[in-house]
Structure formats: C-alpha cells, structure tokens
Design a protein around this motif. Structure first.
Motif, PDB file in Angstrom:
ATOM      1  N   VAL A  48       0.842  -1.203   0.000  1.00  0.00           N
ATOM      2  CA  VAL A  48       0.000   0.000   0.000  1.00  0.00           C
ATOM      3  C   VAL A  48       0.874   1.250   0.000  1.00  0.00           C
ATOM      4  CG1 VAL A  48      -1.760   1.312   1.250  1.00  0.00           C
ATOM      5  CG2 VAL A  48      -1.895  -1.194   1.161  1.00  0.00           C
ATOM      6  N   ASP A  49       1.899   1.255   0.838  1.00  0.00           N
ATOM      7  CA  ASP A  49       2.789   2.417   0.921  1.00  0.00           C
ATOM      8  C   ASP A  49       3.614   2.586  -0.356  1.00  0.00           C
ATOM      9  OD1 ASP A  49       1.891   3.115   3.430  1.00  0.00           O
ATOM     10  OD2 ASP A  49       3.421   1.939   4.481  1.00  0.00           O
ATOM     11  N   GLN A  50       4.007   1.487  -0.974  1.00  0.00           N
ATOM     12  CA  GLN A  50       4.733   1.568  -2.244  1.00  0.00           C
ATOM     13  C   GLN A  50       3.857   2.192  -3.330  1.00  0.00           C
ATOM     14  OE1 GLN A  50       5.895  -2.496  -2.913  1.00  0.00           O
ATOM     15  NE2 GLN A  50       7.796  -2.318  -1.723  1.00  0.00           N
ATOM     16  N   ILE A  51       2.588   1.830  -3.326  1.00  0.00           N
ATOM     17  CA  ILE A  51       1.651   2.394  -4.307  1.00  0.00           C
ATOM     18  C   ILE A  51       1.523   3.902  -4.106  1.00  0.00           C
ATOM     19  CG2 ILE A  51      -0.806   2.492  -4.921  1.00  0.00           C
ATOM     20  CD1 ILE A  51      -0.840  -0.583  -4.504  1.00  0.00           C
ATOM     21  N   ILE A  52       1.392   4.317  -2.857  1.00  0.00           N
ATOM     22  CA  ILE A  52       1.268   5.749  -2.557  1.00  0.00           C
ATOM     23  C   ILE A  52       2.545   6.488  -2.955  1.00  0.00           C
ATOM     24  CG2 ILE A  52       1.046   7.420  -0.667  1.00  0.00           C
ATOM     25  CD1 ILE A  52      -0.788   5.362   0.731  1.00  0.00           C
ATOM     26  N   ALA A  53       3.712   5.883  -2.680  1.00  0.00           N
ATOM     27  CA  ALA A  53       4.987   6.513  -3.032  1.00  0.00           C
ATOM     28  C   ALA A  53       5.159   6.610  -4.547  1.00  0.00           C
ATOM     29  CB  ALA A  53       6.147   5.722  -2.422  1.00  0.00           C
ATOM     30  N   LEU A  54       4.792   5.551  -5.262  1.00  0.00           N
ATOM     31  CA  LEU A  54       4.897   5.574  -6.724  1.00  0.00           C
ATOM     32  C   LEU A  54       3.935   6.595  -7.326  1.00  0.00           C
ATOM     33  CD1 LEU A  54       5.245   1.767  -7.546  1.00  0.00           C
ATOM     34  CD2 LEU A  54       6.890   3.566  -8.154  1.00  0.00           C
ATOM     35  N   ASP A  55       2.754   6.704  -6.726  1.00  0.00           N
ATOM     36  CA  ASP A  55       1.793   7.701  -7.208  1.00  0.00           C
ATOM     37  C   ASP A  55       2.337   9.110  -7.012  1.00  0.00           C
ATOM     38  OD1 ASP A  55      -0.719   8.757  -8.142  1.00  0.00           O
ATOM     39  OD2 ASP A  55      -1.238   9.117  -6.047  1.00  0.00           O
ATOM     40  N   GLU A  56       2.979   9.337  -5.878  1.00  0.00           N
ATOM     41  CA  GLU A  56       3.582  10.650  -5.610  1.00  0.00           C
ATOM     42  C   GLU A  56       4.705  10.932  -6.611  1.00  0.00           C
ATOM     43  OE1 GLU A  56       5.869  12.969  -1.949  1.00  0.00           O
ATOM     44  OE2 GLU A  56       4.660  11.182  -1.537  1.00  0.00           O
ATOM     45  N   GLN A  57       5.510   9.896  -6.877  1.00  0.00           N
ATOM     46  CA  GLN A  57       6.592  10.057  -7.855  1.00  0.00           C
ATOM     47  C   GLN A  57       6.019  10.325  -9.242  1.00  0.00           C
ATOM     48  OE1 GLN A  57       9.167   6.651  -8.189  1.00  0.00           O
ATOM     49  NE2 GLN A  57      10.528   7.627  -9.685  1.00  0.00           N
ATOM     50  N   ARG A  58       4.956   9.599  -9.586  1.00  0.00           N
ATOM     51  CA  ARG A  58       4.318   9.781 -10.890  1.00  0.00           C
ATOM     52  C   ARG A  58       3.841  11.216 -11.072  1.00  0.00           C
ATOM     53  NH1 ARG A  58      -0.811  10.176 -12.555  1.00  0.00           N
ATOM     54  NH2 ARG A  58      -1.564   9.828 -10.424  1.00  0.00           N
ATOM     55  N   ARG A  59       3.178  11.737 -10.055  1.00  0.00           N
ATOM     56  CA  ARG A  59       2.651  13.101 -10.150  1.00  0.00           C
ATOM     57  C   ARG A  59       3.782  14.133 -10.189  1.00  0.00           C
ATOM     58  NH1 ARG A  59      -0.794  14.341  -5.568  1.00  0.00           N
ATOM     59  NH2 ARG A  59       0.214  12.647  -4.437  1.00  0.00           N
ATOM     60  N   THR A  80      10.889   8.020 -17.817  1.00  0.00           N
ATOM     61  CA  THR A  80      10.768   7.732 -16.384  1.00  0.00           C
ATOM     62  C   THR A  80       9.307   7.555 -15.993  1.00  0.00           C
ATOM     63  OG1 THR A  80      12.763   9.005 -15.890  1.00  0.00           O
ATOM     64  CG2 THR A  80      11.247   8.605 -14.060  1.00  0.00           C
ATOM     65  N   LEU A  81       8.459   8.431 -16.518  1.00  0.00           N
ATOM     66  CA  LEU A  81       7.024   8.371 -16.209  1.00  0.00           C
ATOM     67  C   LEU A  81       6.423   7.053 -16.687  1.00  0.00           C
ATOM     68  CD1 LEU A  81       4.585   9.939 -15.096  1.00  0.00           C
ATOM     69  CD2 LEU A  81       4.222  10.835 -17.407  1.00  0.00           C
ATOM     70  N   GLU A  82       6.806   6.628 -17.856  1.00  0.00           N
ATOM     71  CA  GLU A  82       6.285   5.375 -18.415  1.00  0.00           C
ATOM     72  C   GLU A  82       6.641   4.195 -17.515  1.00  0.00           C
ATOM     73  OE1 GLU A  82       6.894   2.636 -22.431  1.00  0.00           O
ATOM     74  OE2 GLU A  82       7.281   4.796 -22.527  1.00  0.00           O
ATOM     75  N   GLN A  83       7.869   4.160 -17.020  1.00  0.00           N
ATOM     76  CA  GLN A  83       8.298   3.067 -16.156  1.00  0.00           C
ATOM     77  C   GLN A  83       7.591   3.123 -14.805  1.00  0.00           C
ATOM     78  OE1 GLN A  83      10.324   0.402 -17.008  1.00  0.00           O
ATOM     79  NE2 GLN A  83       9.514  -0.337 -15.055  1.00  0.00           N
ATOM     80  N   VAL A  84       7.451   4.337 -14.250  1.00  0.00           N
ATOM     81  CA  VAL A  84       6.765   4.489 -12.965  1.00  0.00           C
ATOM     82  C   VAL A  84       5.312   4.040 -13.085  1.00  0.00           C
ATOM     83  CG1 VAL A  84       5.917   6.170 -11.278  1.00  0.00           C
ATOM     84  CG2 VAL A  84       8.276   6.310 -12.095  1.00  0.00           C
ATOM     85  N   GLU A  85       4.646   4.424 -14.164  1.00  0.00           N
ATOM     86  CA  GLU A  85       3.239   4.041 -14.353  1.00  0.00           C
ATOM     87  C   GLU A  85       3.101   2.532 -14.533  1.00  0.00           C
ATOM     88  OE1 GLU A  85       2.031   6.503 -17.617  1.00  0.00           O
ATOM     89  OE2 GLU A  85       1.251   8.068 -16.271  1.00  0.00           O
ATOM     90  N   LYS A  86       4.082   1.930 -15.206  1.00  0.00           N
ATOM     91  CA  LYS A  86       4.063   0.473 -15.382  1.00  0.00           C
ATOM     92  C   LYS A  86       4.196  -0.220 -14.026  1.00  0.00           C
ATOM     93  CE  LYS A  86       6.445  -3.298 -17.785  1.00  0.00           C
ATOM     94  NZ  LYS A  86       7.578  -3.650 -18.692  1.00  0.00           N
ATOM     95  N   ASP A  87       5.165   0.229 -13.220  1.00  0.00           N
ATOM     96  CA  ASP A  87       5.360  -0.358 -11.888  1.00  0.00           C
ATOM     97  C   ASP A  87       4.135  -0.134 -11.005  1.00  0.00           C
ATOM     98  OD1 ASP A  87       7.884  -1.040 -12.725  1.00  0.00           O
ATOM     99  OD2 ASP A  87       8.901   0.602 -11.675  1.00  0.00           O
ATOM    100  N   LEU A  88       3.566   1.055 -11.094  1.00  0.00           N
ATOM    101  CA  LEU A  88       2.395   1.392 -10.294  1.00  0.00           C
ATOM    102  C   LEU A  88       1.216   0.508 -10.656  1.00  0.00           C
ATOM    103  CD1 LEU A  88       0.977   3.221  -8.247  1.00  0.00           C
ATOM    104  CD2 LEU A  88       0.649   4.900 -10.081  1.00  0.00           C
ATOM    105  N   ASN A  89       1.003   0.312 -11.943  1.00  0.00           N
ATOM    106  CA  ASN A  89      -0.122  -0.498 -12.394  1.00  0.00           C
ATOM    107  C   ASN A  89       0.029  -1.949 -11.946  1.00  0.00           C
ATOM    108  OD1 ASN A  89      -2.616  -0.629 -14.098  1.00  0.00           O
ATOM    109  ND2 ASN A  89      -1.399  -2.119 -15.217  1.00  0.00           N
TER     110      ASN A  89
END
Length: 423
Positions: free
Chosen positions: A29-40, A92-101
């Motif tokens: 859950v925390d990884q998802i929140i962190a990746l979302d913050e990084q994505r934004r 970078t955004l593409e990779q972050v979104e892939k990991d997030l998904n």
C-alpha cells in the motif's frame, strides 16, 4: 482495481479494511502511494518544462519577427535541452506508471462494512436457512451411484474421451441438463435480464478487466498459440461487453444473462469431497450480470440473492445463504453471498451459487463509466451471480428426490424435460 485517489486519501482505512481479507501487506500500500507521488512529481516536472519550451518557442518567434536574431538565437541555445529533458522524464514516467499499475493489480478489493472477519469457510456467516432436509432411506445412494444405476452420467467415459472432471451426460441426464438451462434462462428473462450468447474463449485484456488475471492464472485453461483463455464463468465475456464504454445513466440497471459451458483447472483438488459432480473441470452455468448506479448496488445484491433463492425454492431444494467472511471471499469481490443446497445422501452442504458486488473494482479495470447528475464521468458498479451452476444442483436433485419408482423430477422442470421420473 482500487482507485488511486481513494488509496492516497484513505491510507489507514484501506489498510484496516484489507486486513479483514487477511491481506496485511502494508508495504505494498505504501509503495503504491509513493509511486503515485513520484508519478505526479515527474508529470508536473515534464509539464513545467513543456510549458517553458512553448514559452521559449513563442519568444523566439516574436524576436525573429522583430529582427532580433541574436536574442532569438540565445534563447534557442538555452532551450535546446528541453526536448531531451522531456523525453527522459516521459521515459521515467512510463516506467513508474508500469510499476504502479502492476502493484495496483496485486491489491485486492476492499471488503464491504458488513463482511465478517474470518480465515476459512467455517467463519462464514449463515444469513438464513430455508426448507426441510429430506430424510432418505438407509440404502439411499449418492448421485454418482444413481448416475450409474440409471445410465444418465458416465464419468469413466468422460475420462476416456478427455480426462477426469469431464463427464458425459446421456439420455435423460442430457435432457435434464438442457431442461435446467432453459428453465434458468426463461426465469431470468421474466426478471428483466436480456439474454446474450457470448464467446467461451476470451483475450488477455478481457481476463484482466474482470480480475481473473493476474490472480487466477493457475485455474484457467490457456490456449497458448492464440493467447486466449477458456472462460471460468460467463461473467468474463458478458461484463467485457461494456469495457471502455460510457453508458447512459438512464439505462441503469443494465441486466444480462447468458448460458455457457465453463472451464476450471481446479489444480490441487483431490479427495472424496470432489467425487462425481461435486467438482468438475467443465460444467454448465447460467450467469447473471448487472451494471448499476453506485447508489443502488447493495439493494441490487439483495435482489439478486433473493432471485437465486426463488429458483431453489421452485426446485424444492433445501438451502442456506452465507455471507462470506474476508478470508473466503474472492480477490475482486466487496461482498459475496453463497447459496448452498443440502445433499441428503452425502449429508453435506454444496455451494451452487455465488452472488457478488464488486463496487468499482471491476469497473475501474473495465473503464465502464457514466455521467452523473453533475455531468462528471463516474465509475459504475458491477455485480454478478450464478443462476445457477448445474453440477451440484443436479447432484442434490438426484439424491434428494430418489424414490422406489426412480428419481422424481420437480414439477417446474417436467415441461422442460418431458418426463416425471428418471427410471
């Protein structure tokens, strides 16, 4: 798939509710929140540089028109790196979104507030019990022996043709199957469900959209050369009719029913509890699917549960309704009712239907939306239920209705099968 903004804004509640499903991976859950913050953050940085690039391009154009070539060239030299910066940020955004998904796909649906805590089927809540358990003679037979006695289902022949879990229905057994399917479809039509006949293989996108992937790969038959999957339930193709569709709110509730054969590998299923029709790799089922306004989905769940119960009542089968505990619920469900009939010869309850509300979990993957009263595009809620799966219905019908004259057919089925007894 859970909505990112809900996870971000309700982190503690998400963790608490997932714990009811015995999902305790707080780190995910925390990884998802962190990746979302990084994505934004990356998206904002990219947008900011793109805005600077656009502003610089306008300045250069204005200066060139004014004949100020040197000033224009100076700005052009300064802005030469914008394109490369934007490309790097987009990569970078593409990779972050892939990991997030991928991480979002690993997060189960949140259980509804009424879902009881628990780990196993023994922790499920019995909501109600209906009908009297029949008292059979001491020499009463289980359904697999009745099937052999009346030559209506051949398990050995199915094993020869295909393998274990693929029975052959013969004579009155085949007619009983067909009669039940038509009875269930006709009853659904009376309740306003529109029948659809759908493919029994689906592509990967469809399996992901309804949540069979990545959670249930081991339970599905995969046609590897074509990368298609045999359906475990008609829920998958019927619900995917509305993938990437903005439906009209005035069309709610959207109600479909459909008959299909279903295929489940059921890996690791052994023992006496899977004998005969108790657990198969191929079986027939009539499925109900509804897409509804979020305000009405739990009323719809109760309505669907009551409808399935009405079918069991018409068939004269004793049954009980269970509200599944968190540990026994599916990955995608927010709340599920199971209906079980009592198998008198086996002296045990057999699950014959599950009715589930997925809230927005499937809809978020499917992108099935509608415009609310404010004109805002909003996710719909999806529900489905078995009405009904045939194998265990047939098992209990055969066992509970055995008499000296043969197996008595419920009155409602006689017009569909054309006989009163299997003898």
């Amino acid at each position: 798939m859970l909505q990112l903004n809900y996870i971000r804004e309700n982190r503690n509640e998400v963790v608490e509710r997932l714990a009811v499903k015995n999902f305790n991976d707080v780190e995910l859950v925390d990884q998802i929140i962190a990746l979302d913050e990084q994505r934004r953050k990356v998206q904002n940085e990219s947008d900011s540089i793109a805005a600077e690039a656009n502003s610089s391009a306008k300045q250069i154009g204005d200066l060139m028109r004014q004949g100020k070539k040197e000033e224009a060239e100076a700005i052009k030299s300064k802005s030469a790196t914008y394109k490369e910066q934007i490309k790097q940020l987009q990569d970078t955004l593409e990779q972050v979104e892939k990991d997030l998904n991928q991480k979002l796909l690993s997060l189960p649906n949140l259980p509804y507030k009424l879902v009881p805590k628990g780990l196993t089927p023994e922790d499920n809540e019995v909501v109600l019990t209906n009908g009297e358990v029949p008292s059979l003679a001491a020499d009463a037979l289980p359904h697999w022996e009745l099937a052999a006695k009346y030559d209506i289902i051949d398990f050995e022949l199915g094993t020869k043709v295909t393998g274990a879990g693929f029975p052959v229905y013969k004579g009155k057994g085949a007619r009983l199957q067909r009669g039940l399917i038509n009875f269930f479809l006709d009853e659904a039509a009376k309740m306003g469900y529109r029948e659809v006949q759908v493919p029994i293989v689906v592509n990967e996108a469809s399996a992901y959209a309804t949540g069979q992937l990545p959670d249930k790969e081991g339970q599905m038959y995969h046609v590897t050369n074509d990368d298609l999957y045999l359906i475990p339930t008609a829920e998958v193709p019927i619900t995917n009719i509305y993938r990437d569709v903005i439906v009209k709110s005035e069309d709610f509730p959207i109600k479909h029913c459909g008959y299909t054969p279903c295929f489940r590998r059921e890996a690791g299923s052994y023992g006496a509890h899977v004998r005969g029709l108790n657990r198969l790799h191929q079986f027939d089922k009539v499925e109900l699917v509804q897409i509804v306004h979020p305000d009405h989905s739990y009323d719809t769940l109760e309505e669907m549960s009551a409808y399935v119960q009405s079918l069991l009542q018409k068939l004269g089968l004793p049954y009980r309704v269970l509200r599944l505990c968190g540990g026994d619920m599916s990955f995608t469900s927010a709340m599920t009712y199971d209906m079980e009939t009592y198998s008198a010869a086996q002296q045990r309850w057999l699950e014959v239907s599950s009715v589930s509300n997925f809230e927005t979990y499937q809809a978020n993957r499917l992108k099935v939306r509608f415009k609310n009263d404010d004109g805002k595009t909003t996710l719909a809620h999806t529900l489905n239920g078995s009405a009904l799966a045939l194998p265990r219905i047939v098992a209990t019908l055969l066992e509970n209705n055995q008499t000296d004259k043969g197996i008595k057919i419920p009155e409602v089925l006689v017009p569909y099968v054309g006989f009163e007894y299997i003898d």
